[in-house]
Design an enzyme around this catalytic site. Structure first.
Site, mmCIF file in Angstrom:
data_model
loop_
_atom_site.group_PDB
_atom_site.id
_atom_site.type_symbol
_atom_site.label_atom_id
_atom_site.label_comp_id
_atom_site.label_asym_id
_atom_site.label_seq_id
_atom_site.Cartn_x
_atom_site.Cartn_y
_atom_site.Cartn_z
ATOM 1 N N PHE A 57 4.217 6.089 -13.446
ATOM 2 C CA PHE A 57 2.901 6.062 -13.152
ATOM 3 C C PHE A 57 2.390 6.989 -12.210
ATOM 4 O O PHE A 57 3.219 7.755 -11.681
ATOM 5 C CB PHE A 57 2.299 4.672 -13.092
ATOM 6 N N HIS A 107 10.680 4.621 -3.510
ATOM 7 C CA HIS A 107 10.234 4.033 -2.064
ATOM 8 C C HIS A 107 9.950 2.663 -2.262
ATOM 9 O O HIS A 107 10.117 1.845 -1.108
ATOM 10 C CB HIS A 107 8.974 5.031 -1.817
ATOM 11 N N ASP A 129 0.843 -1.279 0.048
ATOM 12 C CA ASP A 129 -0.107 0.055 0.100
ATOM 13 C C ASP A 129 0.823 1.010 0.115
ATOM 14 O O ASP A 129 1.865 1.033 0.769
ATOM 15 C CB ASP A 129 -1.180 0.185 1.090
ATOM 16 N N SER A 130 0.624 2.106 -0.725
ATOM 17 C CA SER A 130 1.651 3.311 -1.201
ATOM 18 C C SER A 130 0.750 4.725 -1.691
ATOM 19 O O SER A 130 -0.407 4.526 -1.899
ATOM 20 C CB SER A 130 2.624 2.894 -2.195
ATOM 21 N N TYR A 169 1.754 9.736 -9.776
ATOM 22 C CA TYR A 169 2.243 11.051 -9.400
ATOM 23 C C TYR A 169 3.497 11.082 -9.874
ATOM 24 O O TYR A 169 4.302 12.356 -9.746
ATOM 25 C CB TYR A 169 1.942 11.567 -8.118
ATOM 26 N N LYS A 182 14.695 5.382 -11.954
ATOM 27 C CA LYS A 182 13.774 5.620 -10.809
ATOM 28 C C LYS A 182 13.888 4.780 -9.576
ATOM 29 O O LYS A 182 14.183 5.334 -8.617
ATOM 30 C CB LYS A 182 12.435 5.309 -11.310
#
Ligand code: ITT
Length: 194
Positions: A148, A177, A68-69, A150, A172
């Site tokens: 993808f 994160h 969940d992010s 934001y 990336k």
């Protein structure tokens, strides 16, 4: 073998890129899971990651991980946060343009991306959590076409390029994160196997 339970094809691709050596399976490998999309009723990333891991883990019967992010923007009291995927209806582009609108004239552009992984074992009914965070800022105009969500409006601290531009260049994951939460999991996983 670990089931990485996500309906988000971008996350799935990143997991394969970041930890290719692990034996992953995905929702498509389990016909009984087709169409399942657990309701994310939690107020924290941990709570929602657990809802997904437990639901998919109990339905599949195998060791299951869920992510969940989201993006926390400080000037917006942490919004969109756990609601990043469904902040406003529409596309990813609609949502990041909405974010830019909300921040118009705002000096404080600081934000962080968070990824929380929950690993759930349906045999023992136990779970473990792994968190990754990346600090950065929201820029004024979208830049880049990779990634993808934001990605086009977030610049991680220590770089000038957005996550989307970094993804275009294949960089990336230097920051990601999700790479950090997966690294934390992988360290723990290797300790378990020793
Ligand atoms: P699953 O629950 O099936 O995994 P989801 O897309 O609904 O897929 P989340 O509820 O965790 O997943 O929402 C994550 C949202 O946060 C995602 O849709 C993006 O809007 C944003 N997000 C997370 N990681 C991102 C990243 O690496 N780059 C850009 N946006 C990201």
């Amino acid at each position: 073998m670990i089931l990485f339970a996500t309906n988000n094809q971008h996350k799935l691709r990143e997991v394969k890129e970041i930890l290719p050596a692990l034996q992953w399976s995905f929702l498509g490998d389990f016909p009984q899971l087709a169409g399942m999309d657990p309701e994310e009723t939690g107020e924290t990333f941990e709570a929602n990651a657990k809802i997904k891991a437990v639901e998919f883990g109990n339905a599949s019967g195998v060791l299951t991980m869920a992510d969940d992010s989201g993006l926390e923007v400080f000037a917006l009291d942490g919004q969109p946060g756990v609601r990043s995927a469904r902040w406003i209806p529409g596309s990813d582009e609609d949502r990041y343009l909405h974010l830019l609108q909300q921040l118009e004239g705002q000096q404080d552009r600081s934000a962080q991306f968070v990824s929380v992984l929950c690993l759930y074992d349906p045999r023992t009914k136990t779970e473990h959590f792994f968190r990754g965070e990346v600090q950065g800022k929201i820029i004024d105009e979208p830049r880049g076409s990779g990634g993808f969500g934001y990605d086009a409006v977030f610049v991680p601290d220590g770089d000038e390029l957005t996550y989307a531009q970094l993804a275009d260049e294949g960089r990336k994951h230097d920051y990601n994160h999700r790479r950090k939460s997966l690294d934390a999991f992988h360290d723990w996983w290797r300790q378990q196997s020793n």
